[in-house]
Design an enzyme around this catalytic site. Structure first.
Site, mmCIF file in Angstrom:
data_model
loop_
_atom_site.group_PDB
_atom_site.id
_atom_site.type_symbol
_atom_site.label_atom_id
_atom_site.label_comp_id
_atom_site.label_asym_id
_atom_site.label_seq_id
_atom_site.Cartn_x
_atom_site.Cartn_y
_atom_site.Cartn_z
ATOM 1 N N CYS A 103 0.946 -1.039 -0.151
ATOM 2 C CA CYS A 103 -0.051 0.249 -0.220
ATOM 3 C C CYS A 103 0.795 1.177 0.496
ATOM 4 C CB CYS A 103 -1.037 0.273 1.564
ATOM 5 S SG CYS A 103 -2.066 1.405 1.503
ATOM 6 N N CYS A 106 -0.366 3.789 2.525
ATOM 7 C CA CYS A 106 -0.409 3.828 4.112
ATOM 8 C C CYS A 106 -0.069 2.706 4.177
ATOM 9 C CB CYS A 106 -1.713 4.560 4.722
ATOM 10 S SG CYS A 106 -3.475 4.320 3.754
ATOM 11 N N SER A 107 -0.589 2.213 5.095
ATOM 12 C CA SER A 107 -0.245 0.519 5.497
ATOM 13 C C SER A 107 -1.831 0.010 4.469
ATOM 14 C CB SER A 107 0.614 0.941 6.093
ATOM 15 O OG SER A 107 -0.303 1.464 7.558
ATOM 16 N N CYS A 108 -1.989 0.200 4.279
ATOM 17 C CA CYS A 108 -3.551 -0.888 3.891
ATOM 18 C C CYS A 108 -3.591 -2.183 3.942
ATOM 19 C CB CYS A 108 -4.262 -0.517 2.933
ATOM 20 S SG CYS A 108 -5.089 1.050 3.267
#
Lengths: 200, 95
Positions: A103, A106-108
């Site tokens: 991702c 962000c950090s999905c």
């Protein structure tokens, strides 16, 4: 938080913000400490074993795999795994294609199947380089993908979450679903590793 | 719901736009041309949600497949390598 966080370090900016916000919410009676702890416990309970169960089922049941590739969310519900507010897309590794997930914004992460993401998944290094030079990044994980195999990087920028269905290792014919699930680790479902079989 | 304007297999170009505020279209893919891989469904517009509005009606979301060679001119992997990105309809135009 009562967990052991190693030697004492001052709180970072964001940790301090989290503590302040949490204390404020509790003080104003919007949430209770118990609710916060329960939510954290709930997150901890989710581990990559959930994802491994899905992969192992797909390995032994071609019809299930078909349904999983068509609609990941529904296929998880079949196994009693609730994937709340999540559209899951399962992508399959084949002898011609290797998939990996990132991702960049962000950090999905498919938390409901893999639990809490590893630190490196959230790092700027992984997030920026995985779309730019995936072969170099995978090599750093010890995974050398030959040029004849296509690499498909999946950037989960919006509402979907991804899980890689790795290839079933050779030499595992006749293995039980449970035993197969034991081969499937977190990194192989992100696509930065492949499961090792008895012949590897 | 906003009607989908593109079909799987169609060539689309990501707008080369730089609006202020919260958007879910990564910088690196803006201006690039790719192929619709699938329609993911329709979801509230995140740019509106970020402004505390309801984001309705839901906007079609696509997975678009890009050749790495088209995204990074100096890409040093296989020519067949691709990157797939989720992009909302209002960020796409017919290529």
């Amino acid at each position: 938080m009562k967990e052991d966080q190693g030697p004492y370090r001052p709180l970072s900016y964001f940790q301090l913000m989290e503590v302040s916000l949490r204390e404020l919410l509790v003080e104003k009676g919007i949430v209770t400490e118990e609710q916060v702890n329960a939510a954290v416990e709930d997150m901890r309970k989710r581990t990559p074993e959930r994802g491994a169960k899905v992969v192992a089922r797909a390995w032994v049941d071609p019809e299930y795999k078909k349904r999983l590739l068509e609609n990941g969310t529904k296929a998880c519900e079949e196994l009693g795994l609730d994937v709340p507010a999540l559209k899951l897309v399962a992508v399959e590794n084949t002898p011609q294609v290797h998939n990996a997930i990132v991702c960049t914004l962000c950090s999905c992460y498919p938390r409901m199947l893999l639990g809490i993401p590893p630190e490196w998944y959230k790092s700027r290094n992984y997030r920026s380089r995985m779309v730019r030079e995936p072969r170099a990044v995978l090599a750093e994980f010890g995974l050398k993908i030959p040029d004849r195999i296509q690499i498909r990087v999946h950037d989960s920028t919006a509402d979907m979450r991804y899980i890689v269905i790795p290839m079933r290792p050779a030499g595992t014919e006749g293995w039980s679903e449970e035993r197969l699930a034991g081969l499937v680790n977190r990194d192989s479902m992100i696509g930065v590793a492949v499961p090792k079989g008895p012949n590897d | 719901m906003v009607e989908p304007r593109f079909k799987p297999g169609e060539r689309v170009k990501v707008l080369n736009a730089y609006p202020l505020g919260h958007v879910r279209t990564p910088f690196y893919i803006r201006g690039c041309t790719g192929t619709v891989e699938r329609i993911c469904g329709a979801f509230p517009n995140p740019e509106e949600l970020a402004q505390m509005r309801d984001g309705l009606p839901p906007v079609p979301l696509y997975r678009v497949r890009f050749a790495q060679k088209d995204v990074w001119p100096d890409y040093n992997g296989s020519a067949a390598d691709v990157v797939e990105v989720e992009i909302f309809q209002h960020w796409l135009e017919k290529a």
